[in-house]
Design a protein around this motif. Sequence first.
Motif, PDB file in Angstrom:
ATOM      1  N   ASP A 192       0.842  -1.195   0.000  1.00 46.77           N
ATOM      2  CA  ASP A 192       0.000   0.000   0.000  1.00 46.77           C
ATOM      3  C   ASP A 192       0.882   1.251   0.000  1.00 46.77           C
ATOM      4  N   ARG A 230      -0.145   4.277   0.606  1.00 46.23           N
ATOM      5  CA  ARG A 230      -0.698   5.334   1.447  1.00 46.23           C
ATOM      6  C   ARG A 230      -0.130   5.339   2.861  1.00 46.23           C
ATOM      7  N   SER A 283       3.390  -3.651   4.758  1.00 43.53           N
ATOM      8  CA  SER A 283       1.971  -3.398   4.461  1.00 43.53           C
ATOM      9  C   SER A 283       1.567  -4.083   3.156  1.00 43.53           C
ATOM     10  N   LEU A 304      -0.275  -6.519   0.365  1.00 45.56           N
ATOM     11  CA  LEU A 304      -1.613  -6.863  -0.083  1.00 45.56           C
ATOM     12  C   LEU A 304      -1.595  -8.334  -0.498  1.00 45.56           C
ATOM     13  N   TYR A 357      -3.049  -0.239  -9.164  1.00 51.73           N
ATOM     14  CA  TYR A 357      -4.244  -0.070  -8.332  1.00 51.73           C
ATOM     15  C   TYR A 357      -4.969  -1.408  -8.259  1.00 51.73           C
ATOM     16  N   LEU A 393      -4.991  -8.148   4.290  1.00 50.57           N
ATOM     17  CA  LEU A 393      -4.625  -6.806   3.823  1.00 50.57           C
ATOM     18  C   LEU A 393      -3.871  -6.143   4.976  1.00 50.57           C
ATOM     19  N   SER A 422      -2.028  -3.514   5.474  1.00 50.01           N
ATOM     20  CA  SER A 422      -1.886  -2.077   5.689  1.00 50.01           C
ATOM     21  C   SER A 422      -2.653  -1.650   6.934  1.00 50.01           C
ATOM     22  N   PRO A 480      -8.883  -0.078   2.790  1.00 48.11           N
ATOM     23  CA  PRO A 480      -9.044   0.273   1.374  1.00 48.11           C
ATOM     24  C   PRO A 480      -9.976   1.466   1.199  1.00 48.11           C
ATOM     25  N   VAL A 488      -7.084   0.053  -3.602  1.00 50.98           N
ATOM     26  CA  VAL A 488      -5.842   0.372  -2.902  1.00 50.98           C
ATOM     27  C   VAL A 488      -4.777   0.712  -3.939  1.00 50.98           C
ATOM     28  N   VAL A 491      -1.060   0.685  -5.068  1.00 48.12           N
ATOM     29  CA  VAL A 491       0.047  -0.165  -4.643  1.00 48.12           C
ATOM     30  C   VAL A 491       1.304   0.094  -5.465  1.00 48.12           C
TER      31      VAL A 491
END
Length: 482
Positions: free
Chosen positions: A260, A262, A268, A270, A314, A331, A333, A337, A405, A407
């Motif tokens: 991720d 963000r 983090s 996925l 994405y 997930l 992170s 999401p 998300v 990525v």
Amino acid sequence: MTTEINHDIYDLVVVGFGAAGLSTAVSYLEATAERPDNPRIAIIERSKKKDRGGATRWTGAFLRINQERQLDTNYGSKLSEVSNGLVDDAYCKVLAEKTPETIEFIENYGINVVFEDFPLPHTFDAGQPSMTPPASPHGGGLSIVENLGSVLDQDERTDIYYETEALRLTTDADGRINGLLVRNLDGTTTSLKSKSVVLASGGFQGNPQILTQYIGERASELPLIAPGIANNRGDALRMATELGADTAGQFDGIHAEPVDTRTSKADSVLYGFSTGIFLNSDLQRFIDEGQDTWDNTFEKVGYEIWKNQGQEAYWIADAKTLEIAGIYNSLLSDVPPEQADSLADLALKLDIDPSKLQATVDEFNASTNDLAFDPTRLDGKSTSGATPPKSNWAVPLDTPPFIGVPVTAAICFTYGGVRTNLNAQVVTPNGTPIPGLYAAGEATGLYYNEYPPATSVLRSLVFGRISAQHIAHYLVPQLAVL
């Protein structure tokens, strides 16, 4: 424990404080506990104490074992298959043989191995897609660092030197290891004397220069999956090859994972992407997200994002993914999401073109077949006419809320490293051990083409332990006679 060097003669010097180094040091203390000469260990660690543990500190540390603490019976053949026969089969056999006693070893030091439900199937169980709960230490790799590290902290035979760099191995006139030159925090150097050194300092993923040399241009664009691996500077590779050591593993191969963008949270990753789709910066699909279970696909996704998709992608899914029990456990992170009731609104949250997103999703939806969706197995629900195809879990993305998300790919470790024999001794190109020199973990090369996961921490523990036992039961008695 200290950061200031107050001894200079040791029975064993270990470079690195991750799983391999910890296993080595604690196993050596065990193996020499009855020796009357009170053997001493030095551990060299680049980081500050609060950051110790390298990559191990940050990983969830999946372990490819069953409830009986045995290695996946399919692992050796899987590794041979993906490497096109280049992998060291004997190494894999030893890994399998020593796994149960190694798991018992860490459990004896308070590391609780748990089997927790995971929302999607994996192939850690005899190579077949399964919902069997995968194993990991409770608390992840940090549990290994804290529990084994505390043993070393409390043992008077051990000195731990933080913020200290390993510079060069030293040898006697006949080529036997006799110590390690290190650089102290104040910039001065000290020569530590020892007849045995174990290199357990990881790969070279924290060194942009060496990464570029082997991985190629844009290697510096790869973010690190965790801060601890910034200290993996290729020290083991550099020092061992200076003495003529051989190498193993694919030097232009890396284990990269989709993470991720963000968050700055380590690891983090996925994992739970199989029921959605990946889009590149042009909002076009670029990979078969359902080609296999997540464990056999996530590295391919990460590598593709870095190598061919400009480090931008994405992940898009809908309510059918959110309905999978425990999906958030896949997930990793700390940021949920992005979520919206329409694709257009989701696009705005992701700062991407709404019309392009809608067009790509519509095209994908129209290509999906009518088979039943089953996220617990390879369900054959695929696309027809889509490029690239999606082989399983091709559910139309048509049910709000929609989720997404952004990525990128982060590097976890490198494939290439020092070559060792089955005693974890570093060897020359003709297989001759360099007397007194050992290596374990990601400092050693093993993988080619693909990393079948959940064995990086495991092999570090196994071969760190092997190196310690060989030094204690072979090298030290031999030196005593000399």
